[in-house]
Design a protein around this motif. Structure first.
Motif, PDB file in Angstrom:
ATOM      1  N   MET A   1       4.296  -2.297  11.990  1.00 55.01           N
ATOM      2  CA  MET A   1       4.024  -1.532  10.785  1.00 55.01           C
ATOM      3  C   MET A   1       2.522  -1.478  10.521  1.00 55.01           C
ATOM      4  O   MET A   1       2.040  -0.545   9.911  1.00 55.01           O
ATOM      5  CB  MET A   1       4.679  -2.148   9.540  1.00 55.01           C
ATOM      6  CG  MET A   1       6.171  -2.094   9.464  1.00 55.01           C
ATOM      7  SD  MET A   1       6.974  -0.539   9.778  1.00 55.01           S
ATOM      8  CE  MET A   1       6.395   0.497   8.447  1.00 55.01           C
ATOM      9  N   ARG A   2       1.835  -2.499  10.932  1.00 52.17           N
ATOM     10  CA  ARG A   2       0.408  -2.512  10.631  1.00 52.17           C
ATOM     11  C   ARG A   2      -0.283  -1.455  11.466  1.00 52.17           C
ATOM     12  O   ARG A   2       0.218  -0.991  12.458  1.00 52.17           O
ATOM     13  CB  ARG A   2      -0.164  -3.888  10.973  1.00 52.17           C
ATOM     14  CG  ARG A   2      -1.646  -3.961  10.681  1.00 52.17           C
ATOM     15  CD  ARG A   2      -2.117  -5.391  10.662  1.00 52.17           C
ATOM     16  NE  ARG A   2      -2.772  -5.651   9.403  1.00 52.17           N
ATOM     17  CZ  ARG A   2      -2.888  -6.849   8.885  1.00 52.17           C
ATOM     18  NH1 ARG A   2      -2.376  -7.868   9.466  1.00 52.17           N
ATOM     19  NH2 ARG A   2      -3.528  -7.011   7.762  1.00 52.17           N
ATOM     20  N   GLY A   3      -1.458  -1.076  11.075  1.00 50.13           N
ATOM     21  CA  GLY A   3      -2.195  -0.111  11.871  1.00 50.13           C
ATOM     22  C   GLY A   3      -2.875   0.883  10.981  1.00 50.13           C
ATOM     23  O   GLY A   3      -2.849   0.758   9.758  1.00 50.13           O
ATOM     24  N   GLY A   4      -3.484   1.844  11.602  1.00 50.80           N
ATOM     25  CA  GLY A   4      -4.287   2.818  10.877  1.00 50.80           C
ATOM     26  C   GLY A   4      -3.421   3.733  10.039  1.00 50.80           C
ATOM     27  O   GLY A   4      -2.204   3.728  10.138  1.00 50.80           O
ATOM     28  N   PRO A 103       5.267   0.246   4.356  1.00 50.48           N
ATOM     29  CA  PRO A 103       3.947   0.528   4.914  1.00 50.48           C
ATOM     30  C   PRO A 103       2.860  -0.366   4.314  1.00 50.48           C
ATOM     31  O   PRO A 103       1.802  -0.530   4.910  1.00 50.48           O
ATOM     32  CB  PRO A 103       3.709   1.998   4.561  1.00 50.48           C
ATOM     33  CG  PRO A 103       4.675   2.319   3.473  1.00 50.48           C
ATOM     34  CD  PRO A 103       5.826   1.384   3.619  1.00 50.48           C
ATOM     35  N   LEU A 104       3.129  -0.940   3.143  1.00 55.14           N
ATOM     36  CA  LEU A 104       2.155  -1.823   2.494  1.00 55.14           C
ATOM     37  C   LEU A 104       2.828  -2.563   1.342  1.00 55.14           C
ATOM     38  O   LEU A 104       3.960  -2.243   0.968  1.00 55.14           O
ATOM     39  CB  LEU A 104       0.958  -1.030   1.966  1.00 55.14           C
ATOM     40  CG  LEU A 104       1.096  -0.303   0.617  1.00 55.14           C
ATOM     41  CD1 LEU A 104      -0.242   0.262   0.189  1.00 55.14           C
ATOM     42  CD2 LEU A 104       2.111   0.819   0.653  1.00 55.14           C
ATOM     43  N   ALA A 145      -2.444 -13.468   4.784  1.00 56.54           N
ATOM     44  CA  ALA A 145      -1.093 -14.032   4.701  1.00 56.54           C
ATOM     45  C   ALA A 145       0.007 -12.978   4.783  1.00 56.54           C
ATOM     46  O   ALA A 145       1.183 -13.316   4.850  1.00 56.54           O
ATOM     47  CB  ALA A 145      -0.950 -14.815   3.389  1.00 56.54           C
ATOM     48  N   LEU A 146      -0.389 -11.702   4.756  1.00 54.14           N
ATOM     49  CA  LEU A 146       0.615 -10.634   4.692  1.00 54.14           C
ATOM     50  C   LEU A 146       0.748  -9.905   6.030  1.00 54.14           C
ATOM     51  O   LEU A 146      -0.250  -9.657   6.702  1.00 54.14           O
ATOM     52  CB  LEU A 146       0.235  -9.623   3.605  1.00 54.14           C
ATOM     53  CG  LEU A 146       0.270 -10.153   2.168  1.00 54.14           C
ATOM     54  CD1 LEU A 146      -0.404  -9.188   1.213  1.00 54.14           C
ATOM     55  CD2 LEU A 146       1.714 -10.428   1.744  1.00 54.14           C
ATOM     56  N   PRO A 147       1.984  -9.529   6.397  1.00 54.48           N
ATOM     57  CA  PRO A 147       2.182  -8.828   7.663  1.00 54.48           C
ATOM     58  C   PRO A 147       1.892  -7.323   7.583  1.00 54.48           C
ATOM     59  O   PRO A 147       1.931  -6.638   8.597  1.00 54.48           O
ATOM     60  CB  PRO A 147       3.677  -9.061   7.950  1.00 54.48           C
ATOM     61  CG  PRO A 147       4.297  -9.203   6.604  1.00 54.48           C
ATOM     62  CD  PRO A 147       3.259  -9.823   5.710  1.00 54.48           C
ATOM     63  N   VAL A 148       1.631  -6.812   6.394  1.00 60.35           N
ATOM     64  CA  VAL A 148       1.329  -5.381   6.210  1.00 60.35           C
ATOM     65  C   VAL A 148       0.079  -5.267   5.335  1.00 60.35           C
ATOM     66  O   VAL A 148      -0.304  -6.230   4.667  1.00 60.35           O
ATOM     67  CB  VAL A 148       2.508  -4.626   5.540  1.00 60.35           C
ATOM     68  CG1 VAL A 148       3.749  -4.629   6.423  1.00 60.35           C
ATOM     69  CG2 VAL A 148       2.812  -5.199   4.165  1.00 60.35           C
ATOM     70  N   PRO A 149      -0.557  -4.084   5.317  1.00 60.33           N
ATOM     71  CA  PRO A 149      -1.754  -3.935   4.471  1.00 60.33           C
ATOM     72  C   PRO A 149      -1.448  -4.125   2.982  1.00 60.33           C
ATOM     73  O   PRO A 149      -0.306  -3.985   2.540  1.00 60.33           O
ATOM     74  CB  PRO A 149      -2.214  -2.497   4.754  1.00 60.33           C
ATOM     75  CG  PRO A 149      -1.625  -2.140   6.078  1.00 60.33           C
ATOM     76  CD  PRO A 149      -0.322  -2.887   6.150  1.00 60.33           C
TER      77      PRO A 149
END
Ligand SMILES: [Fe+2]
Lengths: 296, 135
Positions: A1-4, A103-104, A145-149
């Motif tokens: 999920m992470r990314g630009g 997404p966040l 600490a978070l897996p998403v933005p």
């Protein structure tokens, strides 16, 4: 999920759009209303403190199952506080991110406790360099600490500090620059700042890094003895919708896709029809943005 | 004092003014602190009434004044359920306890809290009490 951010948009800066369309704050009291209005709901937000990742209500799980984005929204992390961040609150946000794969996730530029005492509310951080350093450090810790933005939100305040050195837009702009955090822009909070402190929302919109706005909040409030209270329990005032339109016009100049706009309602829930009407008004504003069409 | 310590002291002073009846921090508008304090009390009261609608109904119009008398200068500890249990304990020692409905509802809440505490010891997986949504 992470990314630009999603690609394909014009403009010189990267866009931060995480969700589009119109959303609503999911609350257990209106889960069936949201179910009935689901054709008009593109995404929802949940209050992180009130949903346990292991005990997700069936109506919420069903929404997610159908592919509706569910954004965890924390209300008590106290990113603006000098006490160290509560690891269990961070773990809750991370756990919800793992469960819903949003997404966040979002939180507030605010403090909720000090000296071990809970305020029970989001309070404004003095806009000083020293306070900015504290918020920057806390945001970085949360991001790690978070897996998403993470996106952070401007709050609706009643109180301001005499030691303020910056405008809110400057403070948020520097925070974004130093941490790479996204913004959750609350247009009702911009209205609150106008009534309570004389801060012009259009000036704020001109100064804020709008390309970093991931999504937008809109909510109703009430004027009591000259002070605007952002209650989330009243209909959205026309002046707040005008700020939303001003934002949408500016965002549209940067490209065709606009950040999602989410209606927050926390109390005195209206009928399905009234809720649907508010969502329609919001959608109309977003879709007519930048077309020069004048709203009635 | 460092910038950070200074900030911590200012924030603590504001919170104390809002929830514990301390004077407003120097330079901060006293009327606004009062308005924020009153808003906090309303929000906290709404959260409690939502959690314990029967107690709120038993008190009826007395809910607002009774809750204000209880909550003023008494910061909330824990979630709405813990607040309700404290409020119920307070009511049982107040003049409101003369009303049989209030007495019954308040006793029910304190008992429920005791049972909840006992079960929490057994079930570490239990989700924490909800907190009011914030702005
Ligand atoms: Fe908001």
């Amino acid at each position: 999920m992470r990314g630009g951010p999603p690609g394909g948009h014009g403009g010189s800066s990267p866009r931060e759009i995480a969700v589009g369309g119109v959303g609503i704050g999911w609350r257990p009291q209106i889960d069936l209303t949201i179910e009935r209005l689901s054709a008009a709901v593109d995404f929802v937000e949940i209050v992180a403190e009130n949903v346990h990742p292991g005990h997700v209500p069936a109506t919420l799980a069903a929404l997610r199952e159908r592919g509706v984005p569910v954004i965890p929204h924390g209300v008590s992390l106290s990113l603006g506080g000098t006490d160290s961040l509560d690891r269990s609150k961070l773990a809750r946000l991370a756990g919800l991110a793992a469960r819903f794969e949003p997404p966040l996730v979002s939180e507030h530029v605010a403090f909720c406790r000090a000296g071990g005492v809970e305020a029970g509310h989001l309070l404004p951080v003095p806009r000083t360099r020293a306070a900015l350093d504290v918020v920057v450090a806390n945001v970085r810790e949360a991001q790690a600490a978070l897996p998403v933005p993470l996106a952070v939100e401007n709050i609706a305040a009643l109180i301001s500090w005499p030691e303020d050195e910056m405008t809110e837009a400057q403070f948020l702009g520097e925070l974004v620059e130093r941490t790479g955090v996204s913004l959750l822009l609350d247009v009702a909070s911009l209205h609150t700042a106008r009534v309570n402190f004389g801060a012009d929302p259009v000036v704020a919109l001109e100064a804020l890094p709008l390309e970093r706005v991931a999504y937008v909040h809109v909510a109703g409030g009430v004027l009591r003895e000259g002070v605007w209270h952002d209650t989330h329990a009243h209909p959205v005032a026309p002046q707040i919708l005008d700020i939303l339109a001003a934002f949408a016009d500016r965002a549209r100049r940067r490209g065709p896709a606009l950040p999602g706009v989410l209606l927050e309602r926390d109390d005195a829930y209206p009928s399905d029809a009234e809720m649907a009407a508010e969502l329609t008004v919001i959608r109309d504003i977003v879709t007519s943005a930048g077309t020069g069409r004048v709203r009635a | 004092m460092s910038g950070r310590e200074d900030l911590a002291a200012r924030q603590a002073a504001l919170v104390a003014a809002l929830v514990a009846g301390a004077p407003p921090p120097p330079g901060v508008d006293a009327d606004r602190v009062r308005a924020q304090s009153a808003a906090l009390l309303r929000k906290r009261g709404r959260g409690l009434a939502r959690t314990e609608p029967e107690l709120a109904a038993a008190l009826g119009r007395e809910f607002g004044p009774a809750f204000a008398a209880y909550a003023t200068g008494r910061p909330q500890v824990g979630g709405a359920a813990e607040d309700a249990a404290e409020f119920a304990r307070y009511l049982l020692t107040s003049e409101h306890a003369r009303d049989a409905e209030v007495r019954r509802a308040a006793r029910h809440i304190t008992l429920k809290r005791l049972l909840h505490r006992a079960s929490r010891h057994r079930d570490a997986e239990h989700p924490p009490a909800p907190v009011p949504t914030g702005r």
